[in-house]
Scaffold this motif. Structure first.
Motif, mmCIF file in Angstrom:
data_model
loop_
_atom_site.group_PDB
_atom_site.id
_atom_site.type_symbol
_atom_site.label_atom_id
_atom_site.label_comp_id
_atom_site.label_asym_id
_atom_site.label_seq_id
_atom_site.Cartn_x
_atom_site.Cartn_y
_atom_site.Cartn_z
ATOM 1 N N PHE A 125 17.680 10.078 10.627
ATOM 2 C CA PHE A 125 17.197 9.184 9.407
ATOM 3 C C PHE A 125 16.477 9.827 8.385
ATOM 4 O O PHE A 125 15.391 10.908 9.593
ATOM 5 C CB PHE A 125 16.062 8.055 10.110
ATOM 6 N N SER A 126 16.340 9.578 7.602
ATOM 7 C CA SER A 126 15.536 11.072 6.864
ATOM 8 C C SER A 126 14.274 9.896 5.624
ATOM 9 O O SER A 126 15.217 9.460 5.194
ATOM 10 C CB SER A 126 16.305 12.235 5.896
ATOM 11 N N GLY A 127 13.170 9.851 5.964
ATOM 12 C CA GLY A 127 12.532 9.136 4.492
ATOM 13 C C GLY A 127 11.489 8.643 5.297
ATOM 14 O O GLY A 127 10.992 9.070 6.123
ATOM 15 N N PRO A 128 10.677 7.912 4.756
ATOM 16 C CA PRO A 128 9.135 7.739 5.016
ATOM 17 C C PRO A 128 8.703 6.249 6.393
ATOM 18 O O PRO A 128 9.976 5.966 5.928
ATOM 19 C CB PRO A 128 8.207 7.366 3.626
ATOM 20 N N ASP A 129 7.709 6.873 6.560
ATOM 21 C CA ASP A 129 7.408 5.597 7.614
ATOM 22 C C ASP A 129 6.730 4.534 7.289
ATOM 23 O O ASP A 129 5.838 4.841 6.671
ATOM 24 C CB ASP A 129 6.305 6.586 8.558
ATOM 25 N N ASN A 130 7.890 3.602 6.448
ATOM 26 C CA ASN A 130 7.309 2.694 6.025
ATOM 27 C C ASN A 130 5.795 1.657 6.904
ATOM 28 O O ASN A 130 5.006 1.004 6.357
ATOM 29 C CB ASN A 130 8.461 1.476 5.880
ATOM 30 N N VAL A 131 6.109 1.647 7.971
ATOM 31 C CA VAL A 131 5.657 0.947 9.200
ATOM 32 C C VAL A 131 3.707 1.159 8.343
ATOM 33 O O VAL A 131 2.814 0.494 8.467
ATOM 34 C CB VAL A 131 5.443 0.971 10.391
ATOM 35 N N PHE A 171 8.829 11.726 6.435
ATOM 36 C CA PHE A 171 7.895 12.609 6.164
ATOM 37 C C PHE A 171 6.842 12.161 5.327
ATOM 38 O O PHE A 171 6.414 11.111 5.241
ATOM 39 C CB PHE A 171 8.159 13.106 3.995
ATOM 40 N N GLU A 172 5.785 13.298 4.660
ATOM 41 C CA GLU A 172 3.953 12.555 4.802
ATOM 42 C C GLU A 172 4.147 11.546 3.720
ATOM 43 O O GLU A 172 4.646 12.106 2.418
ATOM 44 C CB GLU A 172 3.490 13.850 5.034
ATOM 45 N N THR A 173 3.158 10.463 3.211
ATOM 46 C CA THR A 173 2.472 9.737 2.546
ATOM 47 C C THR A 173 1.085 9.251 2.465
ATOM 48 O O THR A 173 0.907 8.132 3.200
ATOM 49 C CB THR A 173 3.654 8.199 2.416
ATOM 50 N N PRO A 174 0.622 10.416 2.047
ATOM 51 C CA PRO A 174 -1.085 9.454 2.340
ATOM 52 C C PRO A 174 -1.609 9.040 0.942
ATOM 53 O O PRO A 174 -0.447 8.495 0.676
ATOM 54 C CB PRO A 174 -1.644 11.665 2.192
ATOM 55 N N LYS A 175 -2.862 8.061 1.351
ATOM 56 C CA LYS A 175 -2.842 7.483 1.035
ATOM 57 C C LYS A 175 -3.545 8.088 -0.406
ATOM 58 O O LYS A 175 -3.450 9.452 -0.688
ATOM 59 C CB LYS A 175 -4.611 6.851 1.282
ATOM 60 N N ILE A 176 -3.687 7.693 -1.545
ATOM 61 C CA ILE A 176 -3.871 7.574 -2.423
ATOM 62 C C ILE A 176 -5.252 6.744 -3.357
ATOM 63 O O ILE A 176 -4.447 5.946 -3.488
ATOM 64 C CB ILE A 176 -2.737 8.422 -3.775
#
Length: 312
Positions: free
Chosen positions: A128-134, A294-299
């Motif tokens: 699987f390639s993508g964001p960690d939606n949880v 991949f990383e998905t930081p808070k903004i």
């Protein structure tokens, strides 16, 4: 383990309207619904550009249009075409498992992109390639706690019912909210199918139904800005903290204006390039982790300057 598969050598063969180069690896991708929002449109463009930049890759790019049956048919068609690998952005994480199993049995590795399939299908995929939606949902819950000071009443606008990304973001948000700030109450959750106009209508109904709404959590910024627009029209936007995910340009701009508290930064370009590279690594026999997040930081307004404005 996937069965050993010899890569095709195709000499200027016209296939589905395209001419494939000799010794090219052929990768088929079936996407969820390109026309539904700008994230998926940008993803498709980035994927095609990444493939075009690699002389050893030819791609068959398909779009399921949000139709599960169509996507299953597309996977089966790619199997018949004997592509070397299949990338799938699932329309439904459970329903596509039989088709993915067919690819597995045919010796064709499958990479799932962006939205995970159900756990029962994990044994049939290469990665699987993508964001960690949880985790994205959990991070959004933490921002909601910060915005409301740990107490208040909120509504949730979710994505497409039955769609794994929507379910995981809601799950992550609700679980973390209950842990981090139990005094924040979710009054109601309604889906808006990733659509800004539908989210605006959902929010209009919420505003009519509830005299006090302290916060809105939307499964993506497209819907979050729809909710914001409804609140602005009703003259109530200043009383509500808006938090979304998948930071769209409209969400970025709303944070910049001080109308939107925060989001989760996620690039469709990174998403597409990671999916293609994961498939190529699998075909090259490299050791690839099963789950490639991949990383998905808070903004928020506090760190907005650290991030480029999204192109979608």
């Amino acid at each position: 383990m996937f069965k050993k598969k010899v890569l095709s050598v195709v000499v200027a063969v016209i296939f589905s309207g395209a001419v494939y180069a000799e010794d090219a690896v052929r990768i088929g991708i079936t996407q969820n619904n390109v026309g539904v929002d700008s994230y998926q449109t940008t993803y498709e463009k980035a994927f095609e550009e990444a493939a075009a930049a690699n002389d050893s890759v030819d791609v068959v790019v398909l779009d399921a249009g949000g139709d599960v049956a169509r996507q299953i048919g597309q996977v089966r068609n790619l199997i018949q075409q004997q592509v070397d690998a299949i990338i799938i952005w699932p329309t439904n994480g459970q329903a596509v498992i039989p088709a993915i199993r067919q690819a597995y049995n045919a010796g064709i590795p499958v990479v799932v992109t962006n939205s995970k399939i159900a756990e029962a299908g994990l044994e049939y995929i290469a990665a699987f390639s993508g964001p960690d939606n949880v985790q994205q949902g959990a991070s959004s819950a933490e921002m909601m706690c910060e915005a409301l000071g740990g107490k208040g009443q909120i509504v949730q606008i979710a994505g497409q019912p039955g769609y794994t990304t929507a379910m995981e973001r809601s799950q992550g948000f609700e679980d973390r909210l209950a842990e981090a700030c139990p005094d924040v109450e979710i009054l109601e959750t309604q889906p808006a199918d990733w659509n800004r106009e539908k989210a605006q209508r959902v929010m209009e109904n919420f505003l009519t139904k509830y005299d006090v709404i302290d916060g809105v959590y939307a499964g993506d910024d497209n819907m979050g800005v729809g909710a914001l627009n409804a609140a602005k029209s009703a003259g109530r936007a200043g009383d509500i903290a808006f938090i979304g995910a998948t930071n769209f340009a409209v969400g970025y701009e709303a944070i910049e204006r001080g109308e939107y508290y925060g989001s989760i930064y996620q690039s469709p370009v990174d998403d597409a390039e990671a999916a293609l590279q994961t498939a190529l690594d699998v075909l090259a026999g490299k050791e690839v982790p099963k789950m490639n997040f991949f990383e998905t930081p808070k903004i928020t307004a506090d760190n907005l300057a650290e991030f480029d404005k999204p192109v979608f």
